[in-house]
Design an enzyme around this catalytic site. Structure first.
Site, mmCIF file in Angstrom:
data_model
loop_
_atom_site.group_PDB
_atom_site.id
_atom_site.type_symbol
_atom_site.label_atom_id
_atom_site.label_comp_id
_atom_site.label_asym_id
_atom_site.label_seq_id
_atom_site.Cartn_x
_atom_site.Cartn_y
_atom_site.Cartn_z
ATOM 1 N N ARG A 141 0.801 -1.228 0.000
ATOM 2 C CA ARG A 141 0.000 0.000 0.000
ATOM 3 C C ARG A 141 0.834 1.278 0.000
ATOM 4 O O ARG A 141 0.395 2.323 0.443
ATOM 5 C CB ARG A 141 -0.949 0.026 1.205
ATOM 6 N N GLU B 236 -5.226 3.577 5.306
ATOM 7 C CA GLU B 236 -5.068 3.291 3.882
ATOM 8 C C GLU B 236 -5.678 4.426 3.066
ATOM 9 O O GLU B 236 -5.202 4.761 1.990
ATOM 10 C CB GLU B 236 -5.742 1.969 3.530
ATOM 11 N N SER C 173 -11.200 -0.031 1.704
ATOM 12 C CA SER C 173 -10.636 -0.351 3.013
ATOM 13 C C SER C 173 -10.097 0.908 3.677
ATOM 14 O O SER C 173 -9.393 1.706 3.042
ATOM 15 C CB SER C 173 -9.510 -1.387 2.876
#
Length: 320
Positions: A163, A294, A212
């Site tokens: 990420r 995130e 998310s």
């Protein structure tokens, strides 16, 4: 005023451009007509003016005070998809569209099908699903730097990790090139239909969310396999802390999937971010685990905003 062939709009509200439907205005919103238009604009823009590249707003909270920068949003001039021995996609092409076009050509990028957003953002955050990541397929990216110069960077120059990437601030991705193994088109489309069914069964796809909210503490995406462990998944530690369905004003951790932060209809950016920070605090207290966002949060908060108390699914609890 810099002459452009695209659209340059002052004080543009950004709430309608993000999936969470929140956010104050950008000082300027620039939607370039094509890569040449973008290069010319950046060459003429004063170097002390900040630039913020924005995709389709799928993984973003813009704070209520807006962004003191020129926000660059790529559109139709940057969404071409060219399948072949490799797959070339403009940064504004939606991940799902790239997956489908690749499958039509007998090329497997099926992991992109359920990832929200566009290719530029997917590259920047090394998006992944079912154990496969952008880093597994990326060959190179075309970028425009802050001075309007064009560069082609190999994938290993981006330092892609879970990420994250190390793309310099203000650099705009305009195109990415992927290798994709061959596959039977019918089988690839069938796999994507299965992925969509699994996603819709477990995620709040009908609600306003940004995907998310927090990275998995385990440091990897769900694999979707039978032996996948959930002990250090973000949703599991949030649920263990009693925060499934928790609310703050119009913001809520989804009752369907507690790692999805949703706007129930009236949330401000402050409420969404405030609820996320409260979740982080309570998970740290309960499990000793520090969750990392995130979702990207950018811009200025409005002064003196008072947040409502957090309500757990079982009742109201005051914040500390």
């Amino acid at each position: 005023m810099i002459p452009v062939r695209g659209t340059l709009t002052p004080q543009k509200p950004l709430d309608t451009l993000t999936w969470l439907r929140v956010g104050g205005p950008a000082d300027w919103l620039f939607q370039p007509a094509d890569e040449d238009d973008l290069c010319a604009f950046l060459r003429q823009l004063a170097p002390d003016i900040a630039v913020f590249p924005m995709g389709v707003g799928s993984n973003l909270i813009v704070r209520d005070g807006g962004i003191r920068a020129v926000v660059i949003r790529l559109g139709r001039g940057f969404n071409a998809i060219e399948p072949g021995a490799t797959i070339t996609a403009g940064a504004a092409a939606l991940d799902a569209h790239v997956a489908r076009k690749a499958a039509d050509a007998g090329r497997d990028l099926t992991f992109l099908r359920t990832i929200p957003g566009s290719i530029g953002g997917a590259v920047r955050m090394n998006a992944g699903c079912y154990g496969t990541y952008i880093a597994d397929h990326l060959i190179d990216v075309t970028v425009i730097d802050r001075t309007g110069q064009r560069h082609v960077l190999p994938a290993n120059a981006l330092d892609l990790r879970y990420r994250q990437s190390s793309l310099p601030e203000g650099m705009v991705i305009t195109q990415a090139r992927f290798h994709a193994p061959q596959g039977d088109p019918d089988m690839l489309h069938a796999r994507m239909r299965d992925q969509l069914a699994r996603r819709d069964a477990t995620q709040p796809t009908k609600d306003r969310s940004a995907g998310s909210t927090f990275r998995n503490p385990a440091g990897f995406s769900s694999t979707g396999s039978a032996d996948d462990t959930h002990e250090l998944k973000a949703w599991k530690v949030i649920e263990d802390a009693g925060l499934r369905g928790a609310r703050m004003g119009g913001a809520q951790m989804s009752p369907k999937h507690p790692n999805f932060l949703i706007n129930t209809g009236t949330a401000s950016a402050a409420e969404l971010e405030g609820l996320g920070e409260e979740v982080r605090k309570r998970v740290l207290q309960a499990r000793g685990i520090s969750l990392h966002w995130e979702i990207m949060r950018v811009g200025d908060s409005l002064p003196d905003m008072k947040l409502p108390q957090v309500e757990l699914a079982s009742g109201a609890v005051k914040t500390q």
